[in-house]
Enzyme design. Structure first.
Site, PDB file in Angstrom:
ATOM      1  N   GLU A   1       7.332  -9.890 -14.801  1.00  0.00           N
ATOM      2  CA  GLU A   1       8.721  -9.958 -15.272  1.00  0.00           C
ATOM      3  C   GLU A   1       9.428 -11.204 -14.711  1.00  0.00           C
ATOM      4  OE1 GLU A   1       9.537  -5.743 -13.984  1.00  0.00           O
ATOM      5  OE2 GLU A   1      10.436  -5.664 -15.972  1.00  0.00           O
TER       6      GLU A   1
ATOM      7  N   ALA B   1       2.766  -9.006  -6.599  1.00  0.00           N
ATOM      8  CA  ALA B   1       2.264  -7.668  -6.976  1.00  0.00           C
ATOM      9  C   ALA B   1       3.364  -6.767  -7.514  1.00  0.00           C
ATOM     10  CB  ALA B   1       1.601  -7.008  -5.768  1.00  0.00           C
TER      11      ALA B   1
ATOM     12  N   GLU C   1       2.622   0.140 -14.840  1.00  0.00           N
ATOM     13  CA  GLU C   1       3.707   1.113 -14.695  1.00  0.00           C
ATOM     14  C   GLU C   1       3.275   2.511 -15.140  1.00  0.00           C
ATOM     15  OE1 GLU C   1       4.101  -1.984 -15.613  1.00  0.00           O
ATOM     16  OE2 GLU C   1       5.829  -2.792 -14.534  1.00  0.00           O
TER      17      GLU C   1
ATOM     18  N   LEU D   1       7.092  -4.833  -8.037  1.00  0.00           N
ATOM     19  CA  LEU D   1       8.054  -4.056  -7.252  1.00  0.00           C
ATOM     20  C   LEU D   1       7.412  -3.546  -5.961  1.00  0.00           C
ATOM     21  CD1 LEU D   1      10.833  -2.468  -7.421  1.00  0.00           C
ATOM     22  CD2 LEU D   1       9.500  -0.598  -8.411  1.00  0.00           C
TER      23      LEU D   1
HETATM   24  C1  1HE Z   1       2.095  -3.408  -1.859  1.00  0.00           C
HETATM   25  C2  1HE Z   1       2.181  -3.691  -3.219  1.00  0.00           C
HETATM   26  C3  1HE Z   1       3.326  -3.240  -3.930  1.00  0.00           C
HETATM   27  C4  1HE Z   1       0.349  -4.528  -2.479  1.00  0.00           C
HETATM   28  N1  1HE Z   1       4.270  -2.548  -3.255  1.00  0.00           N
HETATM   29  N2  1HE Z   1       3.043  -2.731  -1.230  1.00  0.00           N
HETATM   30  N3  1HE Z   1       2.592  -3.041  -8.578  1.00  0.00           N
HETATM   31  C5  1HE Z   1       1.351  -2.530  -8.532  1.00  0.00           C
HETATM   32  O1  1HE Z   1       1.089  -1.423  -8.940  1.00  0.00           O
HETATM   33  C6  1HE Z   1       0.322  -3.411  -7.893  1.00  0.00           C
HETATM   34  C7  1HE Z   1      -0.177  -2.783  -6.611  1.00  0.00           C
HETATM   35  N4  1HE Z   1      -1.019  -3.703  -5.862  1.00  0.00           N
HETATM   36  C8  1HE Z   1      -2.342  -3.887  -6.156  1.00  0.00           C
HETATM   37  O2  1HE Z   1      -2.872  -3.385  -7.120  1.00  0.00           O
HETATM   38  C9  1HE Z   1      -3.120  -4.763  -5.205  1.00  0.00           C
HETATM   39  O3  1HE Z   1      -2.418  -4.817  -3.980  1.00  0.00           O
HETATM   40  C10 1HE Z   1      -3.323  -6.214  -5.705  1.00  0.00           C
HETATM   41  C11 1HE Z   1      -4.298  -6.226  -6.892  1.00  0.00           C
HETATM   42  C12 1HE Z   1      -2.018  -6.895  -6.107  1.00  0.00           C
HETATM   43  C13 1HE Z   1      -3.926  -7.073  -4.547  1.00  0.00           C
HETATM   44  O4  1HE Z   1      -5.075  -6.402  -4.031  1.00  0.00           O
HETATM   45  P1  1HE Z   1      -5.611  -6.782  -2.566  1.00  0.00           P
HETATM   46  O5  1HE Z   1      -6.900  -6.034  -2.368  1.00  0.00           O
HETATM   47  O6  1HE Z   1      -5.636  -8.252  -2.419  1.00  0.00           O
HETATM   48  O7  1HE Z   1      -4.495  -6.276  -1.532  1.00  0.00           O
HETATM   49  P2  1HE Z   1      -4.192  -4.783  -1.012  1.00  0.00           P
HETATM   50  O8  1HE Z   1      -5.091  -4.475   0.135  1.00  0.00           O
HETATM   51  O9  1HE Z   1      -4.147  -3.803  -2.109  1.00  0.00           O
HETATM   52  O10 1HE Z   1      -2.673  -4.947  -0.509  1.00  0.00           O
HETATM   53  C14 1HE Z   1      -2.354  -5.587   0.720  1.00  0.00           C
HETATM   54  C15 1HE Z   1      -1.121  -4.908   1.253  1.00  0.00           C
HETATM   55  O11 1HE Z   1      -0.047  -5.102   0.337  1.00  0.00           O
HETATM   56  C16 1HE Z   1      -1.293  -3.392   1.352  1.00  0.00           C
HETATM   57  O12 1HE Z   1      -0.492  -2.959   2.445  1.00  0.00           O
HETATM   58  P3  1HE Z   1      -1.153  -2.626   3.891  1.00  0.00           P
HETATM   59  O13 1HE Z   1       0.004  -2.157   4.702  1.00  0.00           O
HETATM   60  O14 1HE Z   1      -2.200  -1.570   3.604  1.00  0.00           O
HETATM   61  O15 1HE Z   1      -1.749  -3.927   4.359  1.00  0.00           O
HETATM   62  C17 1HE Z   1      -0.681  -2.897   0.076  1.00  0.00           C
HETATM   63  O16 1HE Z   1      -0.206  -1.563   0.176  1.00  0.00           O
HETATM   64  C18 1HE Z   1       0.484  -3.852  -0.055  1.00  0.00           C
HETATM   65  N5  1HE Z   1       0.950  -3.943  -1.438  1.00  0.00           N
HETATM   66  N6  1HE Z   1       1.101  -4.401  -3.582  1.00  0.00           N
HETATM   67  C19 1HE Z   1       4.104  -2.312  -1.941  1.00  0.00           C
HETATM   68  N7  1HE Z   1       3.518  -3.489  -5.215  1.00  0.00           N
HETATM   69  C20 1HE Z   1      11.441  -3.859 -11.417  1.00  0.00           C
HETATM   70  S1  1HE Z   1      10.327  -2.705 -11.957  1.00  0.00           S
HETATM   71  C21 1HE Z   1       8.755  -3.406 -11.790  1.00  0.00           C
HETATM   72  C22 1HE Z   1       7.712  -2.342 -11.841  1.00  0.00           C
HETATM   73  C23 1HE Z   1       6.455  -2.807 -11.183  1.00  0.00           C
HETATM   74  O17 1HE Z   1       6.379  -3.858 -10.620  1.00  0.00           O
HETATM   75  S2  1HE Z   1       5.142  -1.732 -11.307  1.00  0.00           S
HETATM   76  C24 1HE Z   1       3.798  -2.563 -10.572  1.00  0.00           C
HETATM   77  C25 1HE Z   1       3.730  -2.353  -9.095  1.00  0.00           C
END
Ligand code: 1HE
Length: 266
Positions: free
Chosen positions: A117, A67, A137, A69
């Site tokens: 990435e 997912a 992003e 960063l």
């Molecule tokens: C996270 C992250 C994360 C999940 N950082 N904690 N990335 C994003 O913007 C993607 C964000 N994530 C999502 O949109 C969804 O989590 C997913 C589509 C990937 C998966 O959905 P799902 O329903 O299977 O899982 P969930 O319930 O959203 O997430 C489970 C847990 O993972 C939850 O935490 P919890 O404590 O509530 O259980 C989420 O908060 C956690 N989690 N993704 C932190 N990314 C070097 S620069 C790069 C720039 C980027 O990468 S920008 C894109 C960031």
């Protein structure tokens, strides 16, 4: 050999299967979101794979590849820490892209932001039909920092990357294959098996040729045509001079080597 906890706090699993090292992103409860410690653990596993194996596979434990960063860590970072963090991703992903051995990524579920990435730093991407790709992003108010503006842009083109970042649209595996971001699409659940097969096949190549593919091709792509053609002649001549090339060419001429197969036969 399997080592379930070679990375910091078991963030990364490591297994050597013949000549292929399997590196598993192992934070499925957070959808394999990459923190600073996590990216360091990936770096350590890549270094180990480079020492021990002839090819590597990077895959995700759980239904999602990655997912991106870890947003919880990022939100609190002072400016210069963020710069250093991004540069650390660059260093480690560069070891994957322009190292000593080829890497194949096995993609399923989310391949998002920094996850895309990471996949873009591998030489080949095998996606199953559950895989989906996004660069959210714009919605998060940040920017790609793991090399995407270079590597993802090279794969799919800057205009398409800009489209993904501006609109936050999500693409499936087949659409991403048409865009050039995925090398192979396989049925759901088969990405890892197929990635290991493909990695094992790359591991049978001459090591110097693999090294030149990883290190000369992207550099030549950055050069003018004139410089690129000159550099190609140098690399081609060096490759031919290796004992391995001499042996392999003799093997072909003396009918000991496999022939090139028509599609579907090999
Ligand atoms: C996270 C992250 C994360 C999940 N950082 N904690 N990335 C994003 O913007 C993607 C964000 N994530 C999502 O949109 C969804 O989590 C997913 C589509 C990937 C998966 O959905 P799902 O329903 O299977 O899982 P969930 O319930 O959203 O997430 C489970 C847990 O993972 C939850 O935490 P919890 O404590 O509530 O259980 C989420 O908060 C956690 N989690 N993704 C932190 N990314 C070097 S620069 C790069 C720039 C980027 O990468 S920008 C894109 C960031």
């Amino acid at each position: 050999m399997t080592d379930g906890s070679s990375g910091a706090e078991g963030l990364v699993t490591y297994e050597l299967r013949g000549d292929v090292a399997l590196i598993g992103l192992n934070r499925p409860d957070k959808r394999n979101a990459i923190s600073d410690r996590f990216v360091q653990a990936i770096g350590a596993a890549v270094t180990r794979a480079t020492d021990e194996a002839k090819a590597g596979v990077i895959h995700g434990h759980g239904p999602h590849f990655c997912a991106g960063l870890d947003l919880s860590e990022h939100s609190e970072k002072p400016l210069f820490e963020a710069v250093k963090g991004s540069r650390q991703w660059h260093r480690i992903f560069d070891m994957i892209e322009r190292g000593l051995i080829p890497f194949v990524s096995a993609l399923s579920g989310a391949v998002v932001g920094g996850g895309f990435e990471l996949a873009a730093s591998t030489q080949l991407r095998v996606a199953d039909t559950s895989a989906f790709f996004a660069l959210p992003e714009g919605q998060r108010g940040i920017f790609v920092g793991g090399g995407g503006s270079v590597r993802v842009a090279r794969l799919i083109g800057a205009p398409r990357m800009g489209d993904m970042m501006l609109t936050g649209r999500t693409l499936g595996a087949e659409e991403m294959e048409r865009w050039g971001g995925v090398s192979y699409v396989v049925p759901e659940g088969e990405a890892l098996t197929r990635a290991v097969e493909i990695a094992a096949r790359t591991a049978t190549n001459a090591e110097f040729t693999n090294y030149a593919i990883l290190n000369a091709l992207p550099r030549i792509a950055d050069m003018s045509s004139e410089d690129g053609l000159f550099t190609e002649s140098m690399v081609a001549s060096l490759a031919t001079m290796t004992p391995e090339a001499k042996q392999r060419l003799r093997d072909f001429l003396e009918k000991r080597a496999a022939k090139v197969q028509a599609p579907g036969n090999g």
